[in-house]
Design an enzyme around this catalytic site. Structure first.
Site: not given
Length: 371
Positions: A236, A244, A253, A279
């Site tokens: 993770d 973000n 991304d 993620e």
């Protein structure tokens, strides 16, 4: 973009795609066998109306023998069981039965110039029938070649016609045209299946297998080989939401793509890597060195991600990325869900421990012996 090798041969297809293709072919094979079993005896009515009694009787026997020879194919189709080898056996058996019938008709009817249209068109019908399958180019050409050799050899050996006579060359030309058309259709179907398969099983952003295919593969391995031989890592990205929020979704991304590439570079081809969702990534590999070896590999993965900074596509800022990794060792009787569940517990512990670390689940508690 598809490669010529993927159209030419099944050797470079994944096992899962091969199973998907065989399943698709099995349904069509079953219907084709049923159609032939109905159509071949039904044509005897045309023979009865157009041929003399003796010839009709012979061809009726040939048709009923062909019907009986085809009859095992429908029950056999339920035992193909996603196996490409069994599918090939079924196809070549079908072709062999149809060729035997065609040669029997050739011997009975003699001069092809006097045949009914239904018999003169039979070789072309055989090639066309195989166009309903998404065959590789090599398999389609091989089937057509065997039909060529059998029918042209039959004309030469059974009817005494010159091998390179004008009539034979005309038929060879027509067979070649039908072969090209059938190969075009077969490759078009295979191309379509490959594209649809990849769209449904590949993560668009990272290019690796998506959750659907990942879970299917883990479940198959646990059912066929047992989970006790495998180690699962759940990875993770730490504080990905903040990436973000601060740098934008394009940067997020870029981070996901870079992490996926970094993980793939550290793994061997036989080790399974996929995007689990959001993620999170999953790696499945064989035990081999046990817990300590799994911990060393997980640490190497963690350090390789930490060492690679990602440049934001909008601000040129370098983004530092770390991951937390939970590791679970497969046990006897595990399912894909239970194995992932224990890896998730280890991952949760890694988050509690401060992130950017590896936690391997402890060995199962030994059962105390009765005194």
């Amino acid at each position: 973009m598809l490669k010529l090798s993927e159209i030419w041969s099944a050797a470079c297809h994944s096992q899962d795609f091969t199973m998907t293709r065989v399943e698709f072919m099995t349904v069509r094979f079953r219907w084709l066998a049923a159609l032939l079993m109905l159509g071949i005896p039904a044509w005897s009515l045309i023979d009865w109306l157009t041929l003399d009694a003796a010839l009709h009787a012979f061809l009726l026997k040939a048709r009923m023998t062909t019907f009986l020879a085809l009859s095992p194919l429908i029950p056999f189709s339920f035992f193909i069981d996603y196996r490409l080898g069994r599918m090939r056996v079924a196809l070549f058996y079908l072709m062999g039965v149809m060729l035997a019938f065609a040669l029997a008709c050739m011997v009975a009817l003699g001069n092809p110039a006097e045949l009914q249209v239904g018999y003169t068109a039979f070789p072309y019908l055989m090639i066309s029938l195989f166009a309903v399958f998404p065959l590789t180019l090599m398999m389609g050409l091989l089937i057509s070649l065997l039909i060529f050799v059998s029918l042209l050899g039959g004309r030469c050996l059974l009817l005494g016609q010159p091998l390179f006579g004008m009539e034979t060359l005309n038929q060879l030309w027509l067979l070649g045209m039908f072969t090209l058309a059938a190969a075009w259709v077969q490759c078009g179907q295979l191309n379509m299946l490959l594209r649809l398969y990849r769209e449904s099983t590949t993560d668009e952003l990272t290019g690796m297998m998506n959750r659907r295919l990942l879970m299917k593969k883990i479940s198959q391995l646990c059912e066929e080989e047992g989970c006790e031989g495998w180690t699962l890592m759940l990875i993770d990205l730490d504080r990905f939401k903040r990436v973000n929020d601060e740098f934008g979704h394009l940067a997020g991304d870029a981070v996901l793509h870079t992490v996926a590439t970094t993980l793939a570079e550290q793994l061997e081809q036989a080790q399974v890597l996929g995007r689990y969702g959001g993620e999170e990534f999953v790696i499945l590999l064989r035990h081999e060195g046990g817990r300590e070896e799994a911990r060393r590999l997980a640490e190497r993965l963690r350090l390789s991600v930490e060492a690679r900074q990602v440049k934001s596509p909008t601000t040129e800022t370098l983004i530092e990325v770390t991951v937390s990794i939970g590791v679970a060792m497969g046990r006897k009787g595990d399912s894909a869900q239970s194995l992932i569940g224990r890896a998730d517990e280890s991952l949760y512990q890694a988050k509690i421990d401060g992130r950017n670390c590896v936690v391997v689940e402890p060995p199962p508690a030994s059962v105390p012996m009765a005194g």
